[in-house]
Design a protein around this motif. Structure first.
Motif, short mmCIF file in Angstrom:
data_model
loop_
_atom_site.label_atom_id
_atom_site.label_comp_id
_atom_site.label_asym_id
_atom_site.label_seq_id
_atom_site.Cartn_x
_atom_site.Cartn_y
_atom_site.Cartn_z
N PHE A 81 -5.48 7.32 3.34
CA PHE A 81 -4.90 6.66 2.17
C PHE A 81 -5.47 7.21 0.88
O PHE A 81 -4.74 7.59 -0.04
CB PHE A 81 -5.18 5.16 2.21
CG PHE A 81 -4.18 4.38 2.97
CD1 PHE A 81 -2.83 4.59 2.77
CD2 PHE A 81 -4.57 3.42 3.87
CE1 PHE A 81 -1.90 3.86 3.46
CE2 PHE A 81 -3.65 2.69 4.58
CZ PHE A 81 -2.32 2.91 4.38
N ASP A 137 -4.61 12.84 -4.31
CA ASP A 137 -3.84 14.08 -4.37
C ASP A 137 -2.92 14.11 -5.59
O ASP A 137 -2.49 15.16 -6.03
CB ASP A 137 -3.02 14.23 -3.09
CG ASP A 137 -2.99 15.67 -2.63
OD1 ASP A 137 -3.81 16.45 -3.15
OD2 ASP A 137 -2.18 15.99 -1.77
N LEU A 138 -2.64 12.91 -6.12
CA LEU A 138 -1.82 12.82 -7.32
C LEU A 138 -2.32 13.77 -8.40
O LEU A 138 -1.54 14.44 -9.06
CB LEU A 138 -1.86 11.37 -7.83
CG LEU A 138 -1.23 11.11 -9.21
CD1 LEU A 138 0.28 11.20 -9.10
CD2 LEU A 138 -1.62 9.75 -9.72
N VAL A 169 3.66 5.08 -7.06
CA VAL A 169 2.74 5.22 -8.20
C VAL A 169 1.99 6.54 -8.13
O VAL A 169 1.98 7.31 -9.10
CB VAL A 169 1.75 4.03 -8.25
CG1 VAL A 169 0.80 4.19 -9.42
CG2 VAL A 169 2.51 2.72 -8.37
N THR A 170 1.39 6.85 -6.99
CA THR A 170 0.64 8.10 -6.91
C THR A 170 1.51 9.24 -6.36
O THR A 170 1.01 10.33 -6.15
CB THR A 170 -0.63 7.96 -6.07
OG1 THR A 170 -0.26 7.83 -4.70
CG2 THR A 170 -1.44 6.75 -6.45
N LEU A 171 2.79 8.98 -6.16
CA LEU A 171 3.78 10.02 -5.84
C LEU A 171 3.39 10.86 -4.62
O LEU A 171 3.59 12.07 -4.60
CB LEU A 171 4.01 10.93 -7.04
CG LEU A 171 4.33 10.21 -8.36
CD1 LEU A 171 4.42 11.22 -9.49
CD2 LEU A 171 5.60 9.43 -8.25
N ALA A 172 2.81 10.21 -3.62
CA ALA A 172 2.41 10.94 -2.41
C ALA A 172 3.63 11.19 -1.52
O ALA A 172 4.64 10.50 -1.63
CB ALA A 172 1.37 10.13 -1.64
N LEU A 193 -4.39 10.77 0.08
CA LEU A 193 -3.02 10.86 -0.44
C LEU A 193 -2.97 10.37 -1.88
O LEU A 193 -2.25 10.94 -2.71
CB LEU A 193 -2.08 10.03 0.44
CG LEU A 193 -1.84 10.59 1.84
CD1 LEU A 193 -1.12 9.57 2.71
CD2 LEU A 193 -1.04 11.88 1.78
N ALA A 194 -3.74 9.33 -2.19
CA ALA A 194 -3.72 8.79 -3.54
C ALA A 194 -4.36 9.76 -4.53
O ALA A 194 -3.81 10.04 -5.59
CB ALA A 194 -4.44 7.44 -3.56
N PHE A 205 -0.53 16.30 -11.00
CA PHE A 205 -0.30 15.61 -12.27
C PHE A 205 -1.62 15.41 -12.99
O PHE A 205 -2.68 15.48 -12.38
CB PHE A 205 0.33 14.23 -12.02
CG PHE A 205 1.73 14.29 -11.51
CD1 PHE A 205 2.81 14.19 -12.37
CD2 PHE A 205 1.98 14.45 -10.15
CE1 PHE A 205 4.10 14.25 -11.89
CE2 PHE A 205 3.27 14.51 -9.67
CZ PHE A 205 4.34 14.41 -10.55
N LEU A 257 0.84 -1.20 0.00
CA LEU A 257 0.00 0.00 0.00
C LEU A 257 0.87 1.25 0.00
O LEU A 257 0.63 2.20 -0.74
CB LEU A 257 -0.86 0.01 1.26
CG LEU A 257 -2.26 -0.55 1.18
CD1 LEU A 257 -2.89 -0.55 2.56
CD2 LEU A 257 -3.11 0.28 0.24
N LEU A 302 1.53 9.81 -16.81
CA LEU A 302 1.34 10.98 -15.95
C LEU A 302 2.12 12.14 -16.50
O LEU A 302 3.24 12.00 -16.96
CB LEU A 302 1.87 10.67 -14.55
CG LEU A 302 1.03 9.78 -13.67
CD1 LEU A 302 1.78 9.48 -12.40
CD2 LEU A 302 -0.29 10.44 -13.35
N PHE A 319 2.49 1.66 -3.32
CA PHE A 319 1.56 2.21 -4.30
C PHE A 319 1.43 3.72 -4.12
O PHE A 319 1.51 4.50 -5.07
CB PHE A 319 0.19 1.53 -4.17
CG PHE A 319 -0.86 2.10 -5.08
CD1 PHE A 319 -0.87 1.77 -6.43
CD2 PHE A 319 -1.81 2.98 -4.60
CE1 PHE A 319 -1.81 2.31 -7.28
CE2 PHE A 319 -2.77 3.52 -5.45
CZ PHE A 319 -2.76 3.19 -6.79
N LEU A 320 1.23 4.15 -2.87
CA LEU A 320 1.05 5.58 -2.60
C LEU A 320 2.27 6.39 -3.00
O LEU A 320 2.16 7.43 -3.64
CB LEU A 320 0.77 5.80 -1.12
CG LEU A 320 -0.64 5.49 -0.64
CD1 LEU A 320 -0.73 5.66 0.86
CD2 LEU A 320 -1.65 6.40 -1.32
#
Lengths: 306, 360
Positions: free
Chosen positions: B339, B345-346, A87-90, B342-343, B350, A80, B4, A83-84
């Motif tokens: 979670f 927020d991408l 992939v989602t660049l958090a 934060l996800a 982008f 998890l 992205l 991934f954060l």
């Protein structure tokens, strides 16, 4: 107060056991940080590992299977985080905190049916006559297999980082991800693998607490060990053998304060229980002057476009 | 293929849409979790989010919204200042405990004297307690460069032990028949943080939270210090060149967040909780981290996020008693929210592009 009840040989033997959860978790985190990933979710992955290992060990009757499940559980949770952040660049700090908060909740949920249950115990490794050597036998040859695995893991990580091409790649990604990318290395893939390794190790460390150290399940039973492991990586200047040294130092303090509690020292129990945390702060203060050893890309977000 | 692409500027629209999307996604996956636990997902969500506000017993639950929301908002406002500047105080739980202990300590020391001065003194002591506890990581960071994340967190465990020691020792109720825990401050009029308007949940902590929101808003939008905080977070080097003193900023951000967390603890211990006991703290200091992020580190956002989070606490309690939903499920639910936020927020920074990568 009677300090003579504290037997130094037993203390050292117990210290090695007390140090093992920190050692496992810190070694995993060290690999992740050398790859440039700061995962503050160690506490969360440990506690999830603790309950996964506990539940599987109780259900299957096999502690070994429990440890495998703990590693899998920790790795799954770290996925998890991977991934954060990959992939989602958090933000890695926020994601790590999220992982810890989520892990604490998840473990409490999973562990509902296991409060007060006794897990199957893991037999010590049988070294035969070696265990009968005075003093040394008790200290070195009377432990469970996971403890030895922890020591082997430190050696393996050290050798991997120092002598192998894989270790070089890992360090390159951690020091400068842009340069590593330009060399054609798969930065994200390598980091995900490092995160998974960190998760698996943290899971093992957690299960060591719930299956061998305590051994039972209570909510929040890791009680900050994951955070101490994080501090330990800084303490160790990102070097495996120093992680071992640090883990034994903390293990020693934990065990000593427990023994002092048992010996009825005039200091109240609560103040003794504070000591591992206070020592962690103290050590951080002493060692934080030198940050030059930190991987240069630690905590930075990588995106191939930039 | 999908790839992205970095936006030239962060999307303002998505900055506000991400929390809403995160809440929707959490509803969905939270529902799945509840279904997995053998509860009716729709009924669970309705119980948690609808009943406290509009259900049959809403008159009882609505005041709870303020009581549970106030500490969350108060702490999260303080945390958000630091988070904006990249200063991570995650030990608010410890500062909350210390604020409560300092404040309650002053109150109990005056017992049974009745005076209008007791409560204001307690408020000062509470703020001081939280401030002192946050100053430890702040000073260590400024002097030695010690990591404030680890130090502030270690101090949570120290504070918990200290709380245990106090509630079993020094602050134990001498008339408590040996049970752990202090005198009940609710029964000591001068020290009681009573409701300002009866049955509304409106106590002094709520007032403090509202003031904190307004102050933080003005600080960030209009004051030079707020500007320094924002620049430091976005571009630390630029901040240095523009004359921001990083040490002072660290002391200010950690000190303020500690003070607010300490206040939250004081208002809780002298009001809704009343007693210093081992398990007096319920994790507001950690949940406030979620509140701060969910509110986008913006004062108004934090106010809304704090109320939403308070709702999950209240609704969670109802679902626990009516449907047997485990308390831990709510904790998982709250973690999930962070979670998803934060996800999602991408997409603030982008955007997704379909199609082939053009050769530059």
């Amino acid at each position: 107060m009677d300090l003579s009840v504290i037997n130094p040989v037993l203390l050292i033997a117990a210290l090695m056991s007390a140090a093992t959860p920190i050692l496992l978790a810190a070694t995993g985190e060290l690999v992740a940080e050398r790859a440039g990933v700061l995962n503050l979710g160690v506490e969360g992955m440990m506690i999830v590992g603790a309950i996964c290992g506990f539940a599987v060990a109780v259900e299957s009757g096999s502690p070994a299977l429990g440890f495998v499940a703990a590693a899998a559980g920790g790795a799954l949770l770290s996925l998890l985080f991977a991934f954060l952040t990959q992939v989602t660049l958090a933000n890695q700090v926020a994601s790590g905190l999220a992982l810890t908060l989520f892990g604490l909740g998840l473990s409490a949920l999973l562990g509902q049916g296991y409060v007060g249950v006794k897990p199957p115990s893991m037999p010590d490794v049988n070294f035969g006559a070696l265990a009968d050597i005075p003093i040394l036998g008790r200290i070195l040859f009377s432990h469970d297999p996971v403890l030895y695995f922890g020591l082997a893991l430190v050696a393996a990580v050290w050798a991997l980082l120092k002598f192998t091409r894989a270790g070089l790649i890992l360090r390159a990604v951690g020091e400068n991800h842009d340069a590593a990318h330009a060399l054609g290395l798969k930065v994200v893939r390598i980091r995900v693998l490092a995160i998974l390794f960190g998760g698996a190790c943290a899971g093992l460390g957690g299960a060591y607490i719930s299956l061998i150290r305590v051994p039972q399940w209570t909510e929040g039973m890791t009680a900050g060990v994951g955070w101490i492991a994080l501090a330990l990586v800084v303490f160790a200047s990102w070097k495996p053998w120093r992680v071992l040294l640090g883990a034994y130092l903390f293990g020693g303090i934990t065990q000593l304060q427990l023994n002092l509690q048992g010996a009825g020292v005039a200091i109240p129990v609560e103040y003794l229980a504070m000591s591992p945390y206070l020592v962690t702060i103290l050590v951080l203060v002493i060692l934080s002057a030198d940050k030059s050893r930190a991987p240069a890309s630690l905590g930075r977000i990588f995106h191939a476009s930039s | 293929m999908i790839r992205l692409e970095k936006r030239p500027e962060p999307s303002r629209g998505f900055a506000w849409a991400a929390p809403i999307l995160a809440v929707i996604a959490t509803f969905f996956f939270g529902g799945l979790l509840f279904a997995f636990l053998g509860k009716d997902p729709v009924q669970s969500i309705v119980t948690i989010f609808w009943q406290p506000l509009f259900g049959e017993f809403a008159f009882y639950y609505r005041p709870q919204l303020l009581i549970k929301g106030a500490p969350l908002v108060l702490i999260a406002i303080g945390l958000s200042l630091g988070f904006k500047a990249g200063i991570w105080n995650i030990g608010a739980e410890g500062q909350y405990i210390m604020g409560a202990l300092f404040g309650a300590g002053v109150g109990l020391a005056f017992y049974p004297a009745q005076s209008a001065m007791v409560f204001p003194l307690m408020v000062l002591a509470g703020a001081f307690g939280g401030w002192v506890w946050a100053m430890i990581p702040a000073v260590l960071k400024v002097k030695f460069g010690t990591n404030e994340i680890l130090v502030s967190l270690m101090l949570v465990y120290v504070a918990e032990q200290f709380l245990a020691s106090m509630s079993l020792g020094l602050m134990k109720n001498p008339e408590g028949f040996g049970f752990p825990g202090s005198r009940n401050l609710q029964q000591y009029a001068s020290a009681h943080n009573a409701e300002i308007v009866a049955d509304t949940g409106m106590h002094w902590g709520v007032v403090a939270a509202i003031i904190a929101v307004i102050f933080a808003y003005v600080l960030l939008a209009r004051h030079r210090l707020g500007f320094a905080i924002r620049v430091t977070g976005d571009a630390p080097r630029a901040a240095r060149f523009s004359g921001v003193n990083p040490s002072r900023l660290i002391l200010f951000c950690l000190g303020t967040s500690g003070m607010l967390a300490g206040l939250a603890g004081l208002f809780e211990v002298s009001g809704p909780s009343g007693v210093v006991s081992i398990d007096f703290n319920v994790g507001y200091g950690f949940t406030a981290i979620i509140v701060a992020f969910l509110g986008r580190l913006h004062p108004v956002g934090i106010l809304l996020a704090g109320l939403l989070m308070a709702l999950t606490y209240i609704g969670g309690d109802i679902a626990q008693s009516q449907m047997g939903l485990p308390a831990a499920a709510i904790q998982v639910f709250q973690g999930m929210l962070l979670f998803f936020l934060l996800a999602f927020d991408l997409f603030t920074n982008f955007r997704l592009r379909l199609g082939r990568v053009e050769v530059a």
